[in-house]
Write an enzyme that holds these catalytic residues in place. Structure first.
Site, PDB file in Angstrom:
ATOM      1  N   THR A  58      -1.811   2.645   2.783  1.00  0.00           N
ATOM      2  CA  THR A  58      -1.189   3.822   3.300  1.00  0.00           C
ATOM      3  C   THR A  58      -0.753   3.811   4.709  1.00  0.00           C
ATOM      4  OG1 THR A  58      -2.992   5.136   2.102  1.00  0.00           O
ATOM      5  CG2 THR A  58      -1.734   6.360   3.712  1.00  0.00           C
ATOM      6  N   GLY A  99      -9.850   7.477   0.389  1.00  0.00           N
ATOM      7  CA  GLY A  99      -9.374   8.779   0.338  1.00  0.00           C
ATOM      8  C   GLY A  99     -10.378   9.753  -0.106  1.00  0.00           C
ATOM      9  N   SER A 142       0.739  -1.283  -0.133  1.00  0.00           N
ATOM     10  CA  SER A 142      -0.180  -0.189   0.053  1.00  0.00           C
ATOM     11  C   SER A 142       0.790   1.326  -0.203  1.00  0.00           C
ATOM     12  CB  SER A 142      -0.946   0.169   1.488  1.00  0.00           C
ATOM     13  OG  SER A 142      -0.161   0.052   2.464  1.00  0.00           O
ATOM     14  N   ARG A 198      -5.207   9.638 -10.635  1.00  0.00           N
ATOM     15  CA  ARG A 198      -6.084   9.874  -9.562  1.00  0.00           C
ATOM     16  C   ARG A 198      -5.290  10.111  -8.497  1.00  0.00           C
ATOM     17  NH1 ARG A 198      -6.310   7.184  -4.107  1.00  0.00           N
ATOM     18  NH2 ARG A 198      -8.321   7.257  -3.383  1.00  0.00           N
ATOM     19  N   VAL A 199      -5.611  11.202  -7.522  1.00  0.00           N
ATOM     20  CA  VAL A 199      -4.767  11.483  -6.347  1.00  0.00           C
ATOM     21  C   VAL A 199      -5.806  11.435  -5.206  1.00  0.00           C
ATOM     22  CG1 VAL A 199      -3.654  13.624  -5.135  1.00  0.00           C
ATOM     23  CG2 VAL A 199      -3.324  13.084  -7.416  1.00  0.00           C
ATOM     24  N   GLY A 200      -5.196  10.563  -4.168  1.00  0.00           N
ATOM     25  CA  GLY A 200      -6.145  10.497  -3.042  1.00  0.00           C
ATOM     26  C   GLY A 200      -5.842  11.685  -1.841  1.00  0.00           C
ATOM     27  N   ASP A 201      -6.265  11.195  -0.752  1.00  0.00           N
ATOM     28  CA  ASP A 201      -6.263  12.074   0.369  1.00  0.00           C
ATOM     29  C   ASP A 201      -4.855  12.439   1.009  1.00  0.00           C
ATOM     30  OD1 ASP A 201      -6.290   9.515   1.281  1.00  0.00           O
ATOM     31  OD2 ASP A 201      -7.097  10.189   3.202  1.00  0.00           O
ATOM     32  N   THR A 252       1.667   6.789   0.373  1.00  0.00           N
ATOM     33  CA  THR A 252       0.621   5.950   0.006  1.00  0.00           C
ATOM     34  C   THR A 252       0.980   5.627  -1.530  1.00  0.00           C
ATOM     35  OG1 THR A 252      -1.676   5.014  -0.193  1.00  0.00           O
ATOM     36  CG2 THR A 252      -1.175   7.215  -0.830  1.00  0.00           C
ATOM     37  N   THR A 259      -5.734   6.734   7.082  1.00  0.00           N
ATOM     38  CA  THR A 259      -5.824   5.915   5.986  1.00  0.00           C
ATOM     39  C   THR A 259      -6.947   5.221   5.622  1.00  0.00           C
ATOM     40  OG1 THR A 259      -5.557   4.079   7.688  1.00  0.00           O
ATOM     41  CG2 THR A 259      -3.415   5.080   7.049  1.00  0.00           C
ATOM     42  N   GLY A 260      -7.375   4.664   4.504  1.00  0.00           N
ATOM     43  CA  GLY A 260      -8.644   4.243   3.882  1.00  0.00           C
ATOM     44  C   GLY A 260      -8.952   4.870   2.609  1.00  0.00           C
TER      45      GLY A 260
HETATM   46  N1  GLY Z   1      -6.015   6.932   1.682  1.00  0.00           N
HETATM   47  C1  GLY Z   1      -5.131   6.526   0.420  1.00  0.00           C
HETATM   48  C2  GLY Z   1      -5.992   6.956  -0.636  1.00  0.00           C
HETATM   49  O1  GLY Z   1      -7.289   6.580  -0.652  1.00  0.00           O
HETATM   50  O2  GLY Z   1      -5.230   7.118  -1.806  1.00  0.00           O
END
Ligand code: GLY
Length: 355
Positions: free
Chosen positions: A201, A255, A71, A229-232, A219, A252-253
């Site tokens: 993450t 995003g 991850s 795609r960009v997460g949180d 992550t 984590t989880g």
């Molecule tokens: N929390 C990581 C993501 O969703 O990219």
């Protein structure tokens, strides 16, 4: 509406919350559950008098370089085209600065690049090819981040996607023919990852004896994502927030759900207004539930965890659900803590009980 049972679960969880009441700051590191070694490395740095940001970055570098952590960093699961794209952020409490990179390819340690963005530029965030170019200009080496194990999981996922002759969730007889050299356990792992794209993450937060704080989140993001795609994780205020006056938080989880509530910032603001770290996290999880009108069927489709460390050393980990999906079934959500010596896992409080 929350069911009475769900509310009871949450309040029971509150009673079992992992918190310590510290009078004055001491060295403390917390992280997501994959950070036992990370926390130990970070603590060793704090004990040698290193800066809190040095400590957390050295900690998460362990996961970024570990091919077995699928991850984060090297060995992370790739996007839908089989390319690993990484996101990372850092925040340094004492100087109140932040840096991040999004969707960066071919660099094993994006947390270090995020730090360079913070230290060497007037910007906060660099993304994609230009983040890579920036990293290379500082001597980072381009490397292929896709391990054989992650490539296998990607190929298994691809067979179940629309253009290919395969189906996910079916026994692996055909997979055995395709990958005769791969043992059953590894194939079962790959099938699980294909069916349930992880959003692993690592988030790591540190406090030292002087009351200084820093944090980082790094992550490979949501497996099989659309390229770009960009997460949180690299979004300051979502995947990470540190306020030297109050405390730090990270996530984590999934995003997308976190970005919609600016989770880490919301938690720190909640703490600033007097909530304990545990209540600050649970309140933020309730906002996520509210975004679905508390529809349990929709909420059951994802996991999200928060971590919070207050300036006085009180900390908490919190999860949306009591049971976290893993290839071993549902396991109780945990987070890693180190306040000297060996790291330990502590239970997260949770908002809803997974039936
Ligand atoms: N929390 C990581 C993501 O969703 O990219």
């Amino acid at each position: 509406m929350l069911s009475r049972r769900s509310l009871l679960s949450a309040s029971t969880a509150l009673g079992a919350a992992s918190q310590v009441a510290a009078q004055s700051p001491k060295n403390i590191v917390i992280s997501s559950a994959n950070g036992l070694t990370c926390c130990e490395v970070a603590m060793a740095h704090l004990e040698r008098g290193k800066d809190t940001l040095d400590a957390v970055i050295a900690g998460v570098n362990v996961n970024e370089l570990d091919p077995e952590d699928n991850s984060v960093g090297y060995g992370g699961l790739p996007n839908e085209e089989g390319v690993v794209e990484l996101d990372a952020s850092v925040m340094h409490g004492p100087t109140r600065r932040a840096g991040s990179v999004g969707s960066i390819r071919n660099i094993k340690t994006p947390s270090k690049v995020a730090r360079l963005v913070m230290e060497e530029t007037k910007h906060i965030m660099l993304v994609g090819d230009n983040a890579l170019r920036f990293a290379k200009s500082y001597g980072f080496k381009e490397e292929d981040l896709l391990t054989e194990k992650s490539r296998l999981a990607w190929l298994v996922w691809k067979r179940g996607s629309s253009n290919w002759n395969g189906s996910m969730g079916k026994p692996s007889a055909r997979l055995k023919t395709l990958f005769p050299e791969v043992d059953d356990q590894l194939l079962a792992w790959a099938e699980f990852k294909a069916m349930y794209p992880p959003t692993g993450t690592i988030n790591c937060l540190a406090l030292n004896g002087k009351g200084e704080m820093s944090g980082t989140t790094t992550t490979s993001g949501l497996a099989w994502k659309i390229p770009g795609r960009v997460g949180d994780s690299p979004i300051i205020g979502a995947g990470l927030f540190v306020d030297q006056d109050t405390g730090a938080a990270g996530s984590t989880g999934l995003g997308e759900e976190n970005i919609r509530v600016c989770g880490a910032h919301t938690i720190v603001e909640n703490m600033r207004h007097g909530m304990s770290p545990k209540d600050a996290c649970l309140d933020t999880l309730k906002r996520i539930a509210r975004n679905y009108n508390n529809n349990m069927t929709e909420l059951a489709k994802f996991d999200i965890n928060f971590y919070a460390l207050r300036k006085d050393g009180v900390y908490a980990g919190a999860a949306l659900w009591s049971g976290r999906r893993s290839s071993q079934g549902f396991t109780s959500p945990k987070f890693a803590v180190n306040d000297g010596g060996k790291s330990r896992l502590e239970e997260c409080v949770f908002l809803f009980e997974r039936k």
